[in-house]
Design an enzyme around this catalytic site. Structure first.
Site, mmCIF file in Angstrom:
data_model
loop_
_atom_site.group_PDB
_atom_site.id
_atom_site.type_symbol
_atom_site.label_atom_id
_atom_site.label_comp_id
_atom_site.label_asym_id
_atom_site.label_seq_id
_atom_site.Cartn_x
_atom_site.Cartn_y
_atom_site.Cartn_z
ATOM 1 N N LYS A 195 -22.137 25.593 26.759
ATOM 2 C CA LYS A 195 -20.628 24.647 27.079
ATOM 3 C C LYS A 195 -21.890 23.634 27.742
ATOM 4 C CE LYS A 195 -16.653 24.217 29.798
ATOM 5 N NZ LYS A 195 -15.925 25.610 30.221
ATOM 6 N N SER A 203 -11.526 25.203 29.434
ATOM 7 C CA SER A 203 -11.947 23.954 28.716
ATOM 8 C C SER A 203 -13.497 24.341 27.582
ATOM 9 C CB SER A 203 -12.324 23.394 29.985
ATOM 10 O OG SER A 203 -13.717 23.853 30.669
ATOM 11 N N SER A 206 -10.315 29.181 31.508
ATOM 12 C CA SER A 206 -10.848 28.138 30.981
ATOM 13 C C SER A 206 -12.179 29.087 29.893
ATOM 14 C CB SER A 206 -11.986 27.315 31.447
ATOM 15 O OG SER A 206 -10.508 25.888 31.823
#
Length: 498
Positions: free
Chosen positions: A96, A176, A200
């Protein structure tokens, strides 16, 4: 089943591996590499091929690592010499893009950080490199991990644009860690790293039909990860199966790798937290899940963990104070805005930061939130963490449970910048605030849209929870490959979960 490279008709020929990337596990890949019938270079080339040919449809990968091929070749040399560094040696991993990498940008999705890369890797990246993992690239995310606007759109960032759900392309991938979840669903890497403050990791795992493990707080170092709150933030593994998630966690935390044993559900006691507000289709899926558990010998009791309303009242104000403290500390280590006030000004004068949604209300509220030295804040955080722990501990003790299970997510909503997200999903909050482990595994589908089952347990019970998740995964057998449908006809499932 689809073999490597066959999702995109007419695409350049994919490397012929003789394996199905959708279903292959890390132990299977390592066995092939040990016998010499597969190399990391071939595996890495196959995933890079899929990123080139498949990712344009879902927009999940921001950057590929120019050193990935060299890292794979180094792994091949270790395999030939019998000097394998561990279960991830030669395994392609996506990160990420809020996890620091010294050789690639780390932006948190914001143009404010799109300049020079950080000076050093995040500690978890160092562990991955030391374990021989091939760092394949960086995934898109909800900008600033969805902690910027009151009505954000998950999977959108000014750097990367909008990530799409591989199952139905106009549906949202949840945030996210949206890019990590979508990339895994599309088989663009073997595993990925996500981060979670509350939901997330597990929500994008559930909504993209993969596995996501939010570890107990402190198991994985947060050093070098763009923060929201050190009181709740953790990185964790995302994968297409529980075994891969467990092996990745072992490398991230520096522990001895252990393959979780799927010993079955006989004799297990599982508390089912239904959350009927997520809709009748999800509730029906929970009923069928409970029936499968009972048929496998588990006892299932319905529960409602206490204190949820109070957790909802306390969590957001606490995070505002913590974000101001923690983002200021992080920004001081990077080029660009030096603190939250400068970041707010950057967004105001940068039109590209406003192309999906213009708001930065959470930034503005955090700027004036009480400092974390304030006695009222300290009392609020103490009560918040205490109640979150008690909500799980008391429920598990009262019913003598091995875990609490709940739906991870509703069916994915249609992505809409004007409306924002529909993802008010309370199941992730108790474990996230308590710092306890949780894991989402595929539970089934509402039409074409995946729904996950979230399992949570007590403090540092990650090994036990991973073993239980492996048994649940085997019993439900709910995974299926995405079809990359452009849209769905209007149906009763298109509810507003906001």
């Amino acid at each position: 089943m689809f073999m490597t490279g066959q999702y995109v008709r007419g695409a350049e020929a994919a490397p012929a591996l003789g394996i199905d990337l959708d279903t292959a596990t890390i132990p299977q890949l390592q066995e092939r590499m040990a016998e010499g019938s597969l190399t990391s270079s071939e595996l890495t080339a196959a995933y890079l091929h899929r990123i080139r040919t498949v990712d344009p449809r879902i927009n999940s990968v921001l950057h590929t690592n120019p050193e990935a091929v060299a890292e794979a070749e180094a792994s091949d040399a270790r395999h030939r010499a019998g000097q394998v560094l561990g279960p991830l040696d030669g395994i392609p991993v996506l990160l990420k893009d809020n996890v620091n990498t010294r050789d690639m940008p780390t932006t948190a999705g914001s143009l404010a950080l799109a300049g020079a890369p950080p000076d050093t890797d995040a500690e978890l990246v160092t562990r991955l490199r030391d374990g021989g993992a091939v760092i394949l690239g960086k995934t898109n995310l909800s900008e600033w991990a969805n902690f910027r606007a009151e009505t954000p759109t998950s999977g959108w960032s000014a750097v990367g644009g909008q990530t799409r759900n591989p199952y139905v392309l106009d549906r949202n991938p949840c945030g996210s860690s949206a890019g990590s979840g979508a990339a895994l669903a599309a088989s663009l890497a073997q595993v990925a790293i996500g981060t979670e403050t509350d939901g997330s990791i597990v929500c994008p795992a559930g909504i993209n039909g993969v596995v996501g493990h939010k570890p107990s707080l402190g198991l994985v170092s947060g050093a070098g990860v763009v923060p929201i709150s050190v009181e709740q933030d953790t990185a964790g593994p995302m994968a297409r199966n529980v075994v891969d998630a467990a092996l990745t966690l072992a490398v991230l935390q520096g522990s001895e790798p252990v393959v979780p044993r799927a010993d079955g559900l006989a004799g297990k006691r599982i508390g089912l937290w239904r959350l009927p507000d997520l809709g009748p289709e999800v509730d029906a899926l929970m009923s069928s899940t409970a029936a499968k558990f009972r048929a496998a010998g588990a006892e299932v009791v319905e529960v409602v963990p206490p204190y949820q309303d109070r957790l909802g009242e306390l969590e957001f104000p606490a995070l505002l104070s913590e974000f101001h403290r923690d983002i200021d500390a992080y920004l001081a280590t990077r080029g660009g805005p030096r603190d939250l006030a400068e970041l707010i000004e950057f967004n105001r004068r940068t039109p590209e930061e406003q192309t999906c949604f213009a708001g930065q209300e959470l930034f503005e509220q955090a700027l004036t939130a009480p400092p974390t030295t304030d006695p009222d804040y300290r009392a609020m955080r103490a009560e918040l963490t205490d109640l979150a722990k008690r909500s799980i501990d008391e429920t598990m003790a009262e019913h003598r449970l091995d875990a609490i299970a709940s739906p991870t997510n509703p069916p994915a909503w249609t992505t809409d910048c004007a409306r924002g997200d529909d993802d008010v999903i309370p199941s992730s909050t108790p474990a996230a605030v308590a710092g306890y482990p949780s894991i989402s595994v595929p539970a089934g589908f509402v039409g074409e849209l995946p729904v996950g089952l979230l399992l949570m347990a007590g403090h540092r019970q990650d090994p036990e929870l991973l073993s239980l998740a492996a048994s649940v995964e085997r019993e439900l057998d709910a995974w299926r490959a995405p079809k990359f449908l452009p849209s769905l006809p209007p149906s009763p499932e298109d509810r507003d979960f906001g």
